[in-house]
Design a protein around this motif. Structure first.
Motif, PDB file in Angstrom:
ATOM      1  N   ALA A 199       0.838  -1.197   0.000  1.00 16.11           N
ATOM      2  CA  ALA A 199       0.000   0.000   0.000  1.00 16.11           C
ATOM      3  C   ALA A 199       0.867   1.239   0.000  1.00 16.11           C
ATOM      4  O   ALA A 199       1.897   1.281   0.646  1.00 16.11           O
ATOM      5  CB  ALA A 199      -0.914   0.009   1.219  1.00 16.11           C
ATOM      6  N   LEU A 200       0.440   2.244  -0.733  1.00 11.08           N
ATOM      7  CA  LEU A 200       1.162   3.504  -0.841  1.00 11.08           C
ATOM      8  C   LEU A 200       0.454   4.574  -0.047  1.00 11.08           C
ATOM      9  O   LEU A 200      -0.756   4.696  -0.115  1.00 11.08           O
ATOM     10  CB  LEU A 200       1.234   3.940  -2.313  1.00 11.08           C
ATOM     11  CG  LEU A 200       1.670   5.376  -2.580  1.00 11.08           C
ATOM     12  CD1 LEU A 200       3.149   5.545  -2.265  1.00 11.08           C
ATOM     13  CD2 LEU A 200       1.402   5.757  -4.014  1.00 11.08           C
ATOM     14  N   LYS A 250      -2.487  -0.180  -3.045  1.00  8.41           N
ATOM     15  CA  LYS A 250      -1.944   1.153  -2.796  1.00  8.41           C
ATOM     16  C   LYS A 250      -2.992   2.039  -2.136  1.00  8.41           C
ATOM     17  O   LYS A 250      -4.131   2.118  -2.596  1.00  8.41           O
ATOM     18  CB  LYS A 250      -1.476   1.797  -4.101  1.00  8.41           C
ATOM     19  CG  LYS A 250      -0.315   1.062  -4.762  1.00  8.41           C
ATOM     20  CD  LYS A 250       0.073   1.736  -6.066  1.00  8.41           C
ATOM     21  CE  LYS A 250       1.228   1.001  -6.739  1.00  8.41           C
ATOM     22  NZ  LYS A 250       1.575   1.626  -8.040  1.00  8.41           N
ATOM     23  N   VAL A 251      -2.592   2.696  -1.062  1.00  5.24           N
ATOM     24  CA  VAL A 251      -3.475   3.586  -0.305  1.00  5.24           C
ATOM     25  C   VAL A 251      -2.856   4.978  -0.279  1.00  5.24           C
ATOM     26  O   VAL A 251      -1.691   5.134   0.069  1.00  5.24           O
ATOM     27  CB  VAL A 251      -3.675   3.072   1.138  1.00  5.24           C
ATOM     28  CG1 VAL A 251      -4.572   4.020   1.923  1.00  5.24           C
ATOM     29  CG2 VAL A 251      -4.248   1.667   1.140  1.00  5.24           C
ATOM     30  N   PHE A 252      -3.650   5.970  -0.637  1.00  2.00           N
ATOM     31  CA  PHE A 252      -3.167   7.345  -0.764  1.00  2.00           C
ATOM     32  C   PHE A 252      -3.895   8.235   0.233  1.00  2.00           C
ATOM     33  O   PHE A 252      -5.130   8.196   0.302  1.00  2.00           O
ATOM     34  CB  PHE A 252      -3.437   7.814  -2.186  1.00  2.00           C
ATOM     35  CG  PHE A 252      -2.925   9.187  -2.532  1.00  2.00           C
ATOM     36  CD1 PHE A 252      -1.712   9.345  -3.164  1.00  2.00           C
ATOM     37  CD2 PHE A 252      -3.680  10.324  -2.255  1.00  2.00           C
ATOM     38  CE1 PHE A 252      -1.248  10.609  -3.515  1.00  2.00           C
ATOM     39  CE2 PHE A 252      -3.220  11.578  -2.592  1.00  2.00           C
ATOM     40  CZ  PHE A 252      -2.002  11.726  -3.224  1.00  2.00           C
ATOM     41  N   ILE A 292      -7.006   2.902  -3.043  1.00  2.63           N
ATOM     42  CA  ILE A 292      -7.847   3.608  -2.073  1.00  2.63           C
ATOM     43  C   ILE A 292      -7.254   4.998  -1.880  1.00  2.63           C
ATOM     44  O   ILE A 292      -6.042   5.140  -1.694  1.00  2.63           O
ATOM     45  CB  ILE A 292      -7.897   2.868  -0.725  1.00  2.63           C
ATOM     46  CG1 ILE A 292      -8.586   1.510  -0.896  1.00  2.63           C
ATOM     47  CG2 ILE A 292      -8.639   3.692   0.328  1.00  2.63           C
ATOM     48  CD1 ILE A 292      -8.510   0.616   0.335  1.00  2.63           C
ATOM     49  N   VAL A 293      -8.109   6.016  -1.922  1.00  2.00           N
ATOM     50  CA  VAL A 293      -7.678   7.409  -1.778  1.00  2.00           C
ATOM     51  C   VAL A 293      -8.486   8.061  -0.669  1.00  2.00           C
ATOM     52  O   VAL A 293      -9.722   8.069  -0.719  1.00  2.00           O
ATOM     53  CB  VAL A 293      -7.878   8.192  -3.091  1.00  2.00           C
ATOM     54  CG1 VAL A 293      -7.539   9.672  -2.908  1.00  2.00           C
ATOM     55  CG2 VAL A 293      -7.044   7.592  -4.212  1.00  2.00           C
ATOM     56  N   CYS A 330     -14.517  15.014   4.581  1.00  2.00           N
ATOM     57  CA  CYS A 330     -13.654  13.881   4.244  1.00  2.00           C
ATOM     58  C   CYS A 330     -14.223  13.140   3.041  1.00  2.00           C
ATOM     59  O   CYS A 330     -15.426  12.857   2.990  1.00  2.00           O
ATOM     60  CB  CYS A 330     -13.544  12.915   5.418  1.00  2.00           C
ATOM     61  SG  CYS A 330     -12.698  13.589   6.866  1.00  2.00           S
ATOM     62  N   ALA A 331     -13.356  12.808   2.088  1.00  2.00           N
ATOM     63  CA  ALA A 331     -13.748  12.041   0.910  1.00  2.00           C
ATOM     64  C   ALA A 331     -12.916  10.768   0.839  1.00  2.00           C
ATOM     65  O   ALA A 331     -11.722  10.780   1.147  1.00  2.00           O
ATOM     66  CB  ALA A 331     -13.560  12.864  -0.360  1.00  2.00           C
ATOM     67  N   LEU A 332     -13.557   9.682   0.452  1.00  2.00           N
ATOM     68  CA  LEU A 332     -12.889   8.388   0.348  1.00  2.00           C
ATOM     69  C   LEU A 332     -13.243   7.776  -1.006  1.00  2.00           C
ATOM     70  O   LEU A 332     -14.422   7.640  -1.339  1.00  2.00           O
ATOM     71  CB  LEU A 332     -13.332   7.484   1.491  1.00  2.00           C
ATOM     72  CG  LEU A 332     -12.510   6.238   1.801  1.00  2.00           C
ATOM     73  CD1 LEU A 332     -12.743   5.787   3.246  1.00  2.00           C
ATOM     74  CD2 LEU A 332     -12.828   5.084   0.854  1.00  2.00           C
ATOM     75  N   PHE A 333     -12.222   7.420  -1.770  1.00  2.00           N
ATOM     76  CA  PHE A 333     -12.410   6.840  -3.095  1.00  2.00           C
ATOM     77  C   PHE A 333     -11.762   5.461  -3.145  1.00  2.00           C
ATOM     78  O   PHE A 333     -10.754   5.212  -2.477  1.00  2.00           O
ATOM     79  CB  PHE A 333     -11.795   7.730  -4.170  1.00  2.00           C
ATOM     80  CG  PHE A 333     -12.387   9.109  -4.222  1.00  2.00           C
ATOM     81  CD1 PHE A 333     -13.509   9.364  -4.977  1.00  2.00           C
ATOM     82  CD2 PHE A 333     -11.808  10.149  -3.505  1.00  2.00           C
ATOM     83  CE1 PHE A 333     -14.071  10.640  -5.020  1.00  2.00           C
ATOM     84  CE2 PHE A 333     -12.349  11.427  -3.537  1.00  2.00           C
ATOM     85  CZ  PHE A 333     -13.484  11.670  -4.301  1.00  2.00           C
ATOM     86  N   TYR A 334     -12.331   4.576  -3.957  1.00  2.00           N
ATOM     87  CA  TYR A 334     -11.796   3.225  -4.111  1.00  2.00           C
ATOM     88  C   TYR A 334     -12.058   2.758  -5.539  1.00  2.00           C
ATOM     89  O   TYR A 334     -13.016   3.176  -6.194  1.00  2.00           O
ATOM     90  CB  TYR A 334     -12.435   2.262  -3.104  1.00  2.00           C
ATOM     91  CG  TYR A 334     -13.945   2.274  -3.112  1.00  2.00           C
ATOM     92  CD1 TYR A 334     -14.670   1.405  -3.931  1.00  2.00           C
ATOM     93  CD2 TYR A 334     -14.657   3.191  -2.331  1.00  2.00           C
ATOM     94  CE1 TYR A 334     -16.055   1.440  -3.961  1.00  2.00           C
ATOM     95  CE2 TYR A 334     -16.043   3.228  -2.359  1.00  2.00           C
ATOM     96  CZ  TYR A 334     -16.729   2.354  -3.168  1.00  2.00           C
ATOM     97  OH  TYR A 334     -18.106   2.406  -3.210  1.00  2.00           O
TER      98      TYR A 334
END
Length: 332
Positions: free
Chosen positions: A13-14, A41-43, A86-87, A130-134
């Motif tokens: 994961a990043l 990868k997680v941003f 995941i962002v 807060c925003a969460l993208f996948y």
């Protein structure tokens, strides 16, 4: 910008954390060998809300560079660069008219939780949150995304909050509870106590979510669930956010000592764990501000993850240092 990496279910994961765009070339610093080629990868990034950017008293930043029309394309460039699965973003107040439609074109689905009110409103900008993208092709949602504010120490409704999305990773068959939060800002004992209180509520929410998912899975199909639980284990947790406090704070100690057994990616970064015990090392930072009141440079942004054999930190993304950024905030 600050970044690092980890391995989830033997998936890497990043992490990328910052409050201002950074375009210098950076490289991976390996922590250990990955045991499997599959990666995740997680941003993570606080993108600085429109309105707050222009009126944040950033005395060394040209006004043009703070305008949304200038920043939006640079922000998008940094978000897309690592090709994250995941962002997590904080201080987002252009979700519907920028981040969601643009990232959907790049294969993401999203969820958003907006604060009840925001300082950005006094400057004519929308509330932030807060925003969460996948990645839509990799994840399915196990339960409806949930966002809520934290209650105050006196039990009243607050302004800071969290967003949680529980995902099934179709590539690894792991269930992952991903949370995104932005805790109370500013220093001082009073605000330390507020952050501690918010962290306790965050941990309680995550613990309840993990428990509910485990029970629901068992109830739905006991034999299949038991086999999956034995093979894959219980739901994992990834927590991203701007905690507005340093790694040696009581807030971070609460996260480390909780029954969820969370570890910060800073714990293995040179100089990034307990600041007092690593004074001889050059300290990394995720925010560096120059205001009329003075300079502030410290770690306040995090990725936390379950201490679990399925979740392995394999690399950190190289951090920019003072020399690469320059005294005036411009890169050479």
């Amino acid at each position: 910008m600050v970044a690092g990496g980890c391995c989830l279910a033997r998936l890497r994961a990043l992490r990328s954390e910052s409050h201002m765009p950074h375009r210098s070339e950076r490289f991976w610093t390996r922590i250990g060998a990955s045991k499997n080629a599959s990666t995740l990868k997680v941003f993570q990034w606080n993108v600085l809300a429109d309105g707050l950017a222009q009126h944040g008293d950033f005395v060394r930043v040209p006004q043009q560079a703070l305008e949304w029309s200038f920043r939006q394309h640079l922000l998008l460039e940094e978000i897309l660069k690592p090709k994250a699965d995941i962002v997590c973003l904080q201080e987002v107040n252009t979700y519907e008219n920028f981040f969601l439609p643009v990232l959907e074109k790049h294969g993401y689905s999203g969820a958003y939780f907006c604060k009840p009110c925001s300082p950005a409103e006094q400057y004519g900008a929308p509330c932030d949150g807060c925003a969460l993208f996948y990645r839509s092709d990799r994840f399915s949602v196990c339960s409806q995304p949930l966002g809520h504010t934290y209650t105050s120490l006196h039990g009243e409704g607050g302004n800071q909050g969290m967003l949680r999305v529980c995902l099934l990773d179709k590539e690894s068959s792991q269930v992952i509870c991903v949370a995104n939060t932005h805790l109370k800002a500013k220093a001082g004992l009073k605000n330390d106590a507020i952050r501690d209180n918010q962290a306790k509520q965050l941990l309680q929410d995550l613990q309840q979510a993990v428990t509910r998912l485990s029970v629901a899975d068992l109830t739905a199909n006991r034999s299949e669930s038991a086999a999956r639980q034995h093979e894959q284990g219980p739901p994992l947790v990834i927590l991203c956010g701007d905690l507005n406090t340093t790694p040696d704070s009581t807030t971070c100690q609460l996260l480390r000592s909780h029954a969820l057994a969370l570890r910060s990616s800073w714990d293995t970064y040179p100089g990034g764990g307990n600041v007092a015990s690593s004074a001889q090392l050059k300290q990394p930072f995720t925010t560096w501000k120059f205001r009329s009141s003075g300079e502030s440079k410290r770690i306040i942004d995090y990725i936390w993850y379950s201490v679990d054999e399925r979740l392995e930190l394999t690399a950190h993304w190289e951090l920019p240092d003072e020399e690469s950024i320059g005294d005036d905030g411009k890169h050479e």
